[in-house]
Each structure stands twice: as C-alpha cells, then as structure tokens.
Design a protein around this motif. Structure first.
Motif, mmCIF file in Angstrom:
data_model
loop_
_atom_site.group_PDB
_atom_site.id
_atom_site.type_symbol
_atom_site.label_atom_id
_atom_site.label_comp_id
_atom_site.label_asym_id
_atom_site.label_seq_id
_atom_site.Cartn_x
_atom_site.Cartn_y
_atom_site.Cartn_z
ATOM 1 N N LEU A 117 108.734 84.082 56.539
ATOM 2 C CA LEU A 117 108.763 83.143 55.405
ATOM 3 C C LEU A 117 109.034 83.933 54.128
ATOM 4 O O LEU A 117 108.473 85.015 53.923
ATOM 5 N N VAL A 118 109.899 83.381 53.302
ATOM 6 C CA VAL A 118 110.161 83.930 51.964
ATOM 7 C C VAL A 118 109.849 82.829 50.967
ATOM 8 O O VAL A 118 110.436 81.743 51.025
ATOM 9 N N ARG A 119 108.908 83.088 50.075
ATOM 10 C CA ARG A 119 108.613 82.125 49.013
ATOM 11 C C ARG A 119 109.276 82.630 47.733
ATOM 12 O O ARG A 119 108.967 83.726 47.273
ATOM 13 N N ALA A 120 110.217 81.847 47.189
ATOM 14 C CA ALA A 120 110.915 82.237 45.951
ATOM 15 C C ALA A 120 110.664 81.127 44.934
ATOM 16 O O ALA A 120 111.374 80.115 44.928
ATOM 17 N N PHE A 121 109.668 81.330 44.093
ATOM 18 C CA PHE A 121 109.298 80.256 43.159
ATOM 19 C C PHE A 121 109.737 80.579 41.747
ATOM 20 O O PHE A 121 109.507 81.685 41.244
ATOM 21 N N ASN A 122 110.344 79.608 41.115
ATOM 22 C CA ASN A 122 110.802 79.730 39.726
ATOM 23 C C ASN A 122 111.784 80.886 39.568
ATOM 24 O O ASN A 122 111.803 81.557 38.539
ATOM 25 N N VAL A 123 112.552 81.138 40.609
ATOM 26 C CA VAL A 123 113.560 82.197 40.588
ATOM 27 C C VAL A 123 114.938 81.551 40.380
ATOM 28 O O VAL A 123 115.615 81.798 39.382
ATOM 29 N N LEU A 124 115.319 80.663 41.294
ATOM 30 C CA LEU A 124 116.668 80.084 41.210
ATOM 31 C C LEU A 124 116.825 79.125 40.038
ATOM 32 O O LEU A 124 117.950 78.825 39.626
ATOM 33 N N LEU A 149 112.887 79.845 54.188
ATOM 34 C CA LEU A 149 112.863 80.185 52.764
ATOM 35 C C LEU A 149 112.287 78.970 52.045
ATOM 36 O O LEU A 149 112.664 77.832 52.339
ATOM 37 N N VAL A 150 111.359 79.216 51.112
ATOM 38 C CA VAL A 150 110.783 78.128 50.326
ATOM 39 C C VAL A 150 111.204 78.359 48.876
ATOM 40 O O VAL A 150 110.716 79.282 48.228
ATOM 41 N N ASP A 151 112.157 77.561 48.421
ATOM 42 C CA ASP A 151 112.716 77.699 47.075
ATOM 43 C C ASP A 151 112.113 76.601 46.200
ATOM 44 O O ASP A 151 112.408 75.419 46.395
ATOM 45 N N GLY A 152 111.258 77.011 45.250
ATOM 46 C CA GLY A 152 110.542 75.981 44.501
ATOM 47 C C GLY A 152 110.468 76.226 43.013
ATOM 48 O O GLY A 152 110.862 77.281 42.495
ATOM 49 N N THR A 153 109.935 75.212 42.346
ATOM 50 C CA THR A 153 109.790 75.211 40.896
ATOM 51 C C THR A 153 108.461 74.536 40.563
ATOM 52 O O THR A 153 108.049 73.618 41.276
ATOM 53 N N CYS A 154 107.823 74.988 39.478
ATOM 54 C CA CYS A 154 106.592 74.305 39.062
ATOM 55 C C CYS A 154 106.452 74.409 37.551
ATOM 56 O O CYS A 154 107.209 75.123 36.890
ATOM 57 N N ASP A 155 105.453 73.708 37.006
ATOM 58 C CA ASP A 155 105.206 73.841 35.566
ATOM 59 C C ASP A 155 104.277 75.044 35.326
ATOM 60 O O ASP A 155 103.852 75.709 36.265
ATOM 61 N N GLU A 156 103.959 75.292 34.059
ATOM 62 C CA GLU A 156 103.233 76.508 33.706
ATOM 63 C C GLU A 156 101.914 76.627 34.472
ATOM 64 O O GLU A 156 101.516 77.706 34.894
ATOM 65 N N LEU A 157 101.208 75.491 34.634
ATOM 66 C CA LEU A 157 99.882 75.538 35.251
ATOM 67 C C LEU A 157 99.883 75.083 36.708
ATOM 68 O O LEU A 157 98.829 74.991 37.333
ATOM 69 N N GLY A 158 101.050 74.772 37.230
ATOM 70 C CA GLY A 158 101.131 74.377 38.638
ATOM 71 C C GLY A 158 100.614 72.976 38.915
ATOM 72 O O GLY A 158 100.193 72.672 40.027
ATOM 73 N N ARG A 159 100.664 72.110 37.916
ATOM 74 C CA ARG A 159 100.211 70.727 38.139
ATOM 75 C C ARG A 159 101.309 69.868 38.750
ATOM 76 O O ARG A 159 101.035 68.833 39.358
ATOM 77 N N VAL A 164 112.054 73.238 48.168
ATOM 78 C CA VAL A 164 112.966 72.970 49.279
ATOM 79 C C VAL A 164 112.670 73.978 50.376
ATOM 80 O O VAL A 164 112.529 75.172 50.108
ATOM 81 N N GLU A 165 112.562 73.487 51.582
ATOM 82 C CA GLU A 165 112.385 74.350 52.753
ATOM 83 C C GLU A 165 113.779 74.565 53.329
ATOM 84 O O GLU A 165 114.461 73.598 53.664
ATOM 85 N N VAL A 166 114.188 75.843 53.417
ATOM 86 C CA VAL A 166 115.553 76.168 53.846
ATOM 87 C C VAL A 166 115.479 77.021 55.116
ATOM 88 O O VAL A 166 114.695 77.974 55.171
ATOM 89 N N THR A 167 116.275 76.689 56.101
ATOM 90 C CA THR A 167 116.341 77.506 57.318
ATOM 91 C C THR A 167 117.749 78.101 57.405
ATOM 92 O O THR A 167 118.603 77.837 56.548
ATOM 93 N N VAL A 168 117.991 78.831 58.470
ATOM 94 C CA VAL A 168 119.312 79.430 58.652
ATOM 95 C C VAL A 168 120.389 78.339 58.812
ATOM 96 O O VAL A 168 121.572 78.584 58.586
ATOM 97 N N HIS A 169 119.951 77.137 59.145
ATOM 98 C CA HIS A 169 120.911 76.028 59.291
ATOM 99 C C HIS A 169 121.130 75.259 57.988
ATOM 100 O O HIS A 169 121.928 74.329 57.957
ATOM 101 N N GLY A 170 120.380 75.603 56.940
ATOM 102 C CA GLY A 170 120.525 74.904 55.664
ATOM 103 C C GLY A 170 119.216 74.275 55.232
ATOM 104 O O GLY A 170 118.177 74.468 55.875
ATOM 105 N N PRO A 171 119.245 73.523 54.117
ATOM 106 C CA PRO A 171 118.009 72.913 53.622
ATOM 107 C C PRO A 171 117.467 71.881 54.602
ATOM 108 O O PRO A 171 118.239 71.109 55.175
ATOM 109 N N ARG A 172 116.139 71.877 54.778
ATOM 110 C CA ARG A 172 115.539 70.998 55.793
ATOM 111 C C ARG A 172 114.676 69.896 55.184
ATOM 112 O O ARG A 172 114.661 68.772 55.669
ATOM 113 N N SER A 173 113.936 70.237 54.118
ATOM 114 C CA SER A 173 113.050 69.211 53.552
ATOM 115 C C SER A 173 112.852 69.465 52.067
ATOM 116 O O SER A 173 113.098 70.567 51.555
#
Ligand SMILES: C[S@@+](CC[C@H](N)C(=O)[O-])C[C@H]1O[C@@H](n2cnc3c(N)ncnc32)[C@H](O)[C@@H]1O
Length: 271
Positions: A117-124, A149-159, A164-173
């Motif tokens: 698992l790779v968590r990439a938050f507030n990167v992309l 791969l978990v590509d995500g975004t959140c606000d400053e306090l995480g509220r 997006v959950e991404v696999t080798v086949h592309g985005p899944r959820s």
C-alpha cells in the motif's frame, strides 16, 4: 491502467517538490479506512511494506500510520518517502524499528521490494490534472500483487477527506469522509476532492450529480436531526443508495464515510 508512467528512465526521481504543509492527526480518517479495508491483505504478504509518499515538512503522519497499522500487521515496515532531501534529513532522527525515511518520488524506490500500500495524501493536489494518470501508473507499477495506491486530499484538520483507491488496473473506488458534527451540507467536501475530480464538479459530471443528490437527501433527512447528526447522515445515505452504488456497510456510514466504485463517479469522457 489509463496513463503511462511519467518516466522510464532508471534511477530517476519522479515528481517535483511542493509545499510541505501537514498537521498531526489529519489523516486519521484515511488511516482508519486503511486498517478496516487493507490490514488483512497486508497481513498476508510475506514482507508487508507500506509507504507514506510525500509526508511533508514533518513526518508526523508517517509515525501515525505506523502506530495505527502496526498492531494489525505483524512485521510491518513503514517507509516515508519524500522528494525534498531537506525533509528526509529532518525526519531521519525519528526513525525507529520498522519505520524509515528516504528520498524518492512516484517511482517509490524500495531496493526492489514492492509495497502492499502507498498512501499519497495532499501530494497530487499540487500537480496539474494532466499529470495524475501518469503518476498513478508510475506508482501502481511498483505495487505488490493486489496492492493499492491511496491518493487523497483533506482539509487542514482532517475533518473532510476524500481518496481514490488505485490498483495496477486503474482507479477502483472513491471514498468521501466527513466529520459529521457541525456538518452544514455534504457538498462542502467539494473543495477537497482529489485532483482527478476536483475540476469536474460542474454540471453534467457524475461527481457533481452525486454531491447535489447528497445535499438534497441531507435536506430531506433534516427531520432525523432530532435523533442526532449520525441518524441524519444514515438516512441521507439510505436515500441516495437507490440511485448511487454506495458500498454496503452501515458501520462505515456511521463514521461519516461512504465508498463508491470509481466507475460511478469517473469524469465524463470529453466531447
Ligand atoms: C502538502 S504536503 C503533504 C504532507 C502529508 N502527506 C499530509 O497530507 O499532511 C506534500 C508533500 O509531498 C511532497 N511531494 C510532492 N511530490 C512528490 C513526489 N512525487 N514524491 C514524493 N513526495 C512528493 C512535497 O515535497 C511535500 O512535502
């Protein structure tokens, strides 16, 4: 997988240094979901490696991921990867058994090991939307079989958080997660959509229709507010479930979290 890896040059660090803003505890919603959804898979790996990609100016979110996941995954190794060498140097004194830091980018350098698992938050979110498919493909190429791969975004306090959950086949959820206390309307999450969706919150796009439907259902559920905001949210999800393929799981909805297949929210094809 839509998109091509950003580079095929061996040894290249893929990506660019961006703002390092972070905050303690702001990724708690995603970490909770990772434990619930992926701990069992990670436990089954011979060498469970999880990466916090782009941990920022302080490695606090990598330490938290380690704290939260380790009790569920014996033998876990967490690796914080940052593209900014100064941020790697700043994190190194906090290394401990099972948690290390190193420099790298979307190519996820791990000396040949493959992360589950790779968590990439507030990167992309700081990249151009056109770079997203290539970044996803580059990182997904590195995953262990069945990894995400978990590509995500959140606000400053995480509220408010989305990922997006991404696999080798592309985005899944796609998962949307709200702090329910004090929630005005579900569509406030629009400003925290992942890069792949944030510019698509316009009329005619599925994600816009979803947020509009959630707001309308939230209004219809106002009467449930007397039993608490959680009951109102459960009634909201129940309402939209007839029209949207929200994954089953009232225990997740009670947390203010819904997950849908990517196909339901993917941007409309151009033209
Ligand atoms: C806004 S911070 C996010 C910090 C933390 N993940 C959080 O959500 O609180 C983004 C970080 O990602 C790093 N970054 C950007 N592109 C990267 C890449 N391709 N690989 C690794 N790190 C990257 C930046 O240098 C920056 O420190």
């Amino acid at each position: 997988m839509p998109g091509r890896p950003l580079t095929s040059r061996p040894g290249a660090v893929v990506g660019t240094v961006t703002r390092g803003t972070t905050n303690p505890n702001r990724l708690r919603r995603c970490d909770r979901w990772i434990v619930a959804r992926h701990a069992r898979y990670l436990r089954g790996l011979p060498e469970p490696v999880v990466v916090d990609l782009g941990y920022g100016a302080s490695p606090v979110t990598a330490l938290e991921l380690d704290d939260r996941l380790r009790p569920h995954v014996p033998g876990l190794e967490v690796v914080g990867i940052e593209i900014d060498p100064a941020r790697v140097a700043a994190a190194r004194p906090l290394e401990r058994p099972g948690l290390t830091f190193r420099r790298g980018g979307f190519e996820v350098p791990l000396d040949g090991r493959r992360p589950g698992l790779v968590r990439a938050f507030n990167v992309l979110r700081q990249y151009d939307e056109s770079q997203v498919p290539g970044a996803w493909a580059t990182t997904a190429d590195r995953l262990a079989p069945g990894g995400v791969l978990v590509d995500g975004t959140c606000d400053e306090l995480g509220r408010l958080a989305t990922w997006v959950e991404v696999t080798v086949h592309g985005p899944r959820s796609l998962t949307l997660s709200w702090r329910l206390r004090g929630l005005g309307r579900p569509s406030v999450i629009a400003e925290r959509l992942p890069k792949a969706l944030i510019h698509h919150n316009v009329d005619g796009e599925p994600v816009h229709a979803l947020l509009r439907d959630l707001d309308a259902a939230w209004e219809r559920a106002a009467g449930h507010g007397g039993f608490g905001v959680r009951q109102r949210f459960l009634a909201t999800v129940d309402d939209v479930r007839g029209r949207w393929p929200v994954e089953p799981g009232p225990s997740r909805w009670r947390l203010g979290e819904i997950t849908l297949p990517w196909a339901a929210v993917a941007p409309a094809p151009p033209g």
